[in-house]
Design a protein around this motif. Structure first.
Motif, PDB file in Angstrom:
ATOM      1  N   ASN A   1      48.708  31.137  42.702  1.00 44.63           N
ATOM      2  CA  ASN A   1      48.179  30.765  44.005  1.00 44.63           C
ATOM      3  C   ASN A   1      48.509  31.870  45.001  1.00 44.63           C
ATOM      4  N   LEU A   2      47.466  32.535  45.510  1.00 46.16           N
ATOM      5  CA  LEU A   2      47.649  33.658  46.436  1.00 46.16           C
ATOM      6  C   LEU A   2      47.307  33.204  47.849  1.00 46.16           C
ATOM      7  N   ILE A   3      48.277  33.298  48.755  1.00 51.31           N
ATOM      8  CA  ILE A   3      48.113  32.898  50.152  1.00 51.31           C
ATOM      9  C   ILE A   3      47.982  34.155  51.000  1.00 51.31           C
ATOM     10  N   ASN A   4      46.877  34.281  51.710  1.00 50.80           N
ATOM     11  CA  ASN A   4      46.594  35.473  52.508  1.00 50.80           C
ATOM     12  C   ASN A   4      46.989  35.242  53.960  1.00 50.80           C
ATOM     13  N   LYS A   5      48.083  35.876  54.379  1.00 46.92           N
ATOM     14  CA  LYS A   5      48.512  35.793  55.771  1.00 46.92           C
ATOM     15  C   LYS A   5      48.259  37.091  56.536  1.00 46.92           C
ATOM     16  N   LEU A   6      47.366  37.924  56.004  1.00 47.59           N
ATOM     17  CA  LEU A   6      46.917  39.098  56.748  1.00 47.59           C
ATOM     18  C   LEU A   6      45.882  38.668  57.781  1.00 47.59           C
ATOM     19  N   ASP A   7      45.436  39.622  58.599  1.00 41.47           N
ATOM     20  CA  ASP A   7      44.413  39.335  59.609  1.00 41.47           C
ATOM     21  C   ASP A   7      43.009  39.663  59.117  1.00 41.47           C
ATOM     22  N   VAL A   8      42.894  40.013  57.835  1.00 42.73           N
ATOM     23  CA  VAL A   8      41.603  40.391  57.248  1.00 42.73           C
ATOM     24  C   VAL A   8      41.516  39.795  55.846  1.00 42.73           C
ATOM     25  N   PRO A   9      40.293  39.690  55.279  1.00 40.18           N
ATOM     26  CA  PRO A   9      40.167  39.197  53.900  1.00 40.18           C
ATOM     27  C   PRO A   9      40.911  40.093  52.912  1.00 40.18           C
ATOM     28  N   PHE A  10      41.267  39.506  51.771  1.00 38.33           N
ATOM     29  CA  PHE A  10      42.138  40.193  50.802  1.00 38.33           C
ATOM     30  C   PHE A  10      41.774  39.742  49.394  1.00 38.33           C
ATOM     31  N   LEU A  11      41.912  40.649  48.424  1.00 36.45           N
ATOM     32  CA  LEU A  11      41.734  40.332  47.003  1.00 36.45           C
ATOM     33  C   LEU A  11      42.710  41.165  46.182  1.00 36.45           C
ATOM     34  N   LEU A  12      43.207  40.590  45.096  1.00 34.85           N
ATOM     35  CA  LEU A  12      43.958  41.348  44.095  1.00 34.85           C
ATOM     36  C   LEU A  12      43.124  41.449  42.832  1.00 34.85           C
ATOM     37  N   THR A  13      43.178  42.621  42.188  1.00 34.70           N
ATOM     38  CA  THR A  13      42.541  42.789  40.888  1.00 34.70           C
ATOM     39  C   THR A  13      43.611  43.103  39.856  1.00 34.70           C
ATOM     40  N   TRP A  14      43.353  42.703  38.616  1.00 36.26           N
ATOM     41  CA  TRP A  14      44.350  42.767  37.544  1.00 36.26           C
ATOM     42  C   TRP A  14      43.933  43.878  36.588  1.00 36.26           C
ATOM     43  N   ASN A  15      44.425  45.067  36.852  1.00 41.79           N
ATOM     44  CA  ASN A  15      43.959  46.289  36.194  1.00 41.79           C
ATOM     45  C   ASN A  15      44.337  46.296  34.709  1.00 41.79           C
ATOM     46  N   GLY A  16      43.318  46.267  33.848  1.00 45.21           N
ATOM     47  CA  GLY A  16      43.551  46.314  32.410  1.00 45.21           C
ATOM     48  C   GLY A  16      43.501  44.966  31.723  1.00 45.21           C
ATOM     49  N   ILE A  17      43.575  43.863  32.498  1.00 42.67           N
ATOM     50  CA  ILE A  17      43.438  42.537  31.897  1.00 42.67           C
ATOM     51  C   ILE A  17      41.949  42.285  31.660  1.00 42.67           C
ATOM     52  N   LYS A  18      41.587  41.950  30.439  1.00 46.25           N
ATOM     53  CA  LYS A  18      40.170  41.948  30.058  1.00 46.25           C
ATOM     54  C   LYS A  18      39.385  40.786  30.643  1.00 46.25           C
ATOM     55  N   GLN A  19      40.052  39.694  31.004  1.00 46.45           N
ATOM     56  CA  GLN A  19      39.364  38.527  31.561  1.00 46.45           C
ATOM     57  C   GLN A  19      38.208  38.084  30.643  1.00 46.45           C
ATOM     58  N   ARG A  20      38.514  37.910  29.378  1.00 45.61           N
ATOM     59  CA  ARG A  20      37.479  37.538  28.410  1.00 45.61           C
ATOM     60  C   ARG A  20      36.937  36.145  28.716  1.00 45.61           C
ATOM     61  N   LYS A  21      35.612  36.038  28.825  1.00 40.53           N
ATOM     62  CA  LYS A  21      34.904  34.815  29.215  1.00 40.53           C
ATOM     63  C   LYS A  21      35.378  34.293  30.566  1.00 40.53           C
ATOM     64  N   ASN A  22      35.880  35.184  31.406  1.00 40.57           N
ATOM     65  CA  ASN A  22      36.559  34.744  32.622  1.00 40.57           C
ATOM     66  C   ASN A  22      36.462  35.817  33.703  1.00 40.57           C
ATOM     67  N   SER A  23      35.382  36.588  33.710  1.00 41.03           N
ATOM     68  CA  SER A  23      35.351  37.790  34.536  1.00 41.03           C
ATOM     69  C   SER A  23      35.360  37.495  36.029  1.00 41.03           C
ATOM     70  N   TRP A  24      35.038  36.254  36.442  1.00 37.88           N
ATOM     71  CA  TRP A  24      35.056  35.939  37.868  1.00 37.88           C
ATOM     72  C   TRP A  24      36.477  35.767  38.398  1.00 37.88           C
ATOM     73  N   GLN A  25      37.484  35.954  37.542  1.00 31.23           N
ATOM     74  CA  GLN A  25      38.877  35.990  38.002  1.00 31.23           C
ATOM     75  C   GLN A  25      39.366  37.414  38.205  1.00 31.23           C
ATOM     76  N   ASP A  26      38.470  38.392  38.100  1.00 28.56           N
ATOM     77  CA  ASP A  26      38.883  39.798  38.082  1.00 28.56           C
ATOM     78  C   ASP A  26      39.365  40.283  39.444  1.00 28.56           C
ATOM     79  N   GLY A  27      38.915  39.663  40.526  1.00 28.37           N
ATOM     80  CA  GLY A  27      39.442  40.011  41.833  1.00 28.37           C
ATOM     81  C   GLY A  27      38.848  41.245  42.469  1.00 28.37           C
ATOM     82  N   VAL A  28      37.556  41.472  42.248  1.00 28.86           N
ATOM     83  CA  VAL A  28      36.833  42.529  42.960  1.00 28.86           C
ATOM     84  C   VAL A  28      35.596  41.901  43.592  1.00 28.86           C
ATOM     85  N   LEU A  29      34.981  42.608  44.544  1.00 28.36           N
ATOM     86  CA  LEU A  29      33.873  42.019  45.287  1.00 28.36           C
ATOM     87  C   LEU A  29      32.650  41.750  44.414  1.00 28.36           C
ATOM     88  N   GLY A  30      32.568  42.400  43.258  1.00 25.39           N
ATOM     89  CA  GLY A  30      31.468  42.100  42.354  1.00 25.39           C
ATOM     90  C   GLY A  30      31.589  40.745  41.691  1.00 25.39           C
TER      91      GLY A  30
END
Length: 456
Positions: A76-105
């Motif tokens: 659970n990621l709580i964003n207390k910045l003043d702008v939108p935020f995302l984390l991406t998990w570099n190298g984790i394949k996210q097999r059948k789960n790519s919408w958890q990748d954490g990029v704007l795409g």
């Protein structure tokens, strides 16, 4: 440097959009790990002067994720910045789960004052990876950390269990704030030369032990996980008086060779074993920029348990070879086809010559001026983010979000343009990719979420 690099890739994402959307699956038999992370601004002095950085749970770098193959991670990621935020998990394949990748795409950014729960598995993966912010140039302010995926019990690895395990996040660093850097880039200027290099958030550090490794003893062997979390520069990593045995690159076990130093490129992670076989004293650990007129250096100290002799003299010199030699070093990284990884079966394929490729894609990077501003492009197209994540637009057939015709599969030499460009592929396509770099600087390409074989 003039020769293109050929890759055989099972599937490509990032510039390629997989045209099949599957449901998210997790295995109820695998353990669950639950995390709550809060993202805030904070003020620290990594290069001696106070500056604003991004903290996760008050930490810079962020918390280290130590997990086991196939663990289910609920974060659970709580964003207390003043702008939108995302984390991406570099190298984790996210097999059948790519919408958890954490990029704007794939994801909508997390609005200020809101939260989002990531739910994913390092499915059949093992090794060293990283996470970092993917929006708003936040990566220049921190918010990054390590992901260490350990093997399951009874799954052997092709080396003896080390006596300890260190994670080193190395990278170039700017004193200028991330908002100012982003504004400079948006105005059409190039990214300036950085101000320094950090090792685990510091320009100087001492490695003498931690909670899992209370002492560094002569005669014992330790694992060092080294990841380049910087923005721009390749870094050379070396330990005074010691050689390093390379055992893993990007989550794959490799043929084990010995090195005096290693060039670690932006976004890359390597694992090495170091045996403390020298006289018991202190030794320098060094990370320094490569292929730059001015050298930036961060140093640490490797401290033997019974050392009474501090480090002295000059830092160990970087290797004399330049770009060509660095590429020659990279060519010595060979997949260990007989070793297993996250599963007990060998991690390699023995049928390379029998694989029929579906298509060949040539990707040429360039740095054109578009409407008077410096941009970067692939095959003459500079990517712009869409307001709607591409996975949603693809799944719900929303027109006008992205284009599958703007980016050609070979360079065409035409005038550079901007577009939300996508190359369509199909599930189980086997793609040959040629990367072509006509610029005068080394480029790092990230094939997000997929395995590949370097074949030329």
């Amino acid at each position: 440097m003039g020769k293109p690099v050929l890759l055989h890739s099972l599937l490509l994402s990032g510039l390629l959009l997989l045209a099949v959307l599957d449901v998210s699956l997790v295995n109820a038999d695998d353990p669950y790990r639950f995390y709550t992370w809060t993202v805030t601004y904070g003020t620290i002095s990594p290069l001696g002067a106070p500056q604003q950085v991004i903290l996760i749970n008050g930490q810079f770098p962020g918390p280290q994720l130590d997990v086991v193959t196939n663990d289910n991670l609920v974060l659970n990621l709580i964003n207390k910045l003043d702008v939108p935020f995302l984390l991406t998990w570099n190298g984790i394949k996210q097999r059948k789960n790519s919408w958890q990748d954490g990029v704007l795409g794939t994801n909508c950014p997390i609005p200020p004052g809101s939260n989002y729960t990531y739910n994913f598995q390092p499915k059949d993966q093992i090794g060293s990876f990283t996470y970092f912010p993917s929006t708003g140039f936040h990566r220049a302010a921190g918010g990054y950390g390590a992901i260490n995926v350990y093997q399951r019990p009874r799954i052997p690895v092709p080396y003896a269990t080390p006596d300890g395990d260190f994670t080193l996040l190395v990278g170039d660093w700017y004193k200028t704030g991330h908002k100012a850097l982003q504004a400079s880039l948006d105005s059409g200027k190039s990214l300036p030369f950085p101000d320094g290099v950090l090792i685990n958030g510091h320009s100087q550090a001492t490695f003498s032990g931690d909670q899992d490794m209370p002492t560094l003893s002569a005669g014992k062997t330790y694992k060092f996980r080294v990841s380049n979390v910087g923005l721009k520069n390749t870094l050379n990593f070396r330990i005074q008086g010691h050689t390093m045995k390379l055992i893993e690159v990007e989550g794959s076990h490799v043929v084990q060779n010995m090195y005096d130093s290693l060039d670690v490129h932006v976004g890359q992670s390597v694992n090495v074993l170091v045996t403390l076989n020298q006289a018991p004293k202190d030794y320098y650990i060094v990370a320094s920029t490569r292929f730059t007129p001015k050298k930036l250096v961060a140093s640490g100290v490797l401290h033997y348990t019974n050392s009474k002799t501090p480090v002295s003299g000059p830092l160990p010199a970087e290797p004399s070879y330049q770009l060509h030699g660095s590429m020659e070093q990279a060519r010595t990284y060979r997949w260990n086809l007989t070793a297993n990884a996250a599963r007990p079966n060998p991690q390699g394929s023995f049928h390379y010559g029998k694989i029929t490729t579906t298509k060949t894609i040539v990707l040429s990077n360039s740095a054109p001026l578009i409407n008077g501003k410096q941009r970067y492009a692939v095959n003459g197209v500079s990517y712009v983010n869409a307001d709607t994540p591409l996975k949603l637009a693809d799944y719900f057939n929303i027109p006008g979000v992205f284009s599958t015709s703007s980016l050609q599969t070979v360079p065409n030499g035409g005038a550079a343009t901007v577009a939300t460009s996508v190359i369509p592929t199909s599930l189980h396509d086997f793609i040959e990719v040629v990367f072509q770099n006509d610029e005068n600087a080394m480029q790092s390409w990230h094939l997000d979420g997929y395995d590949f074989w370097v074949v030329g």
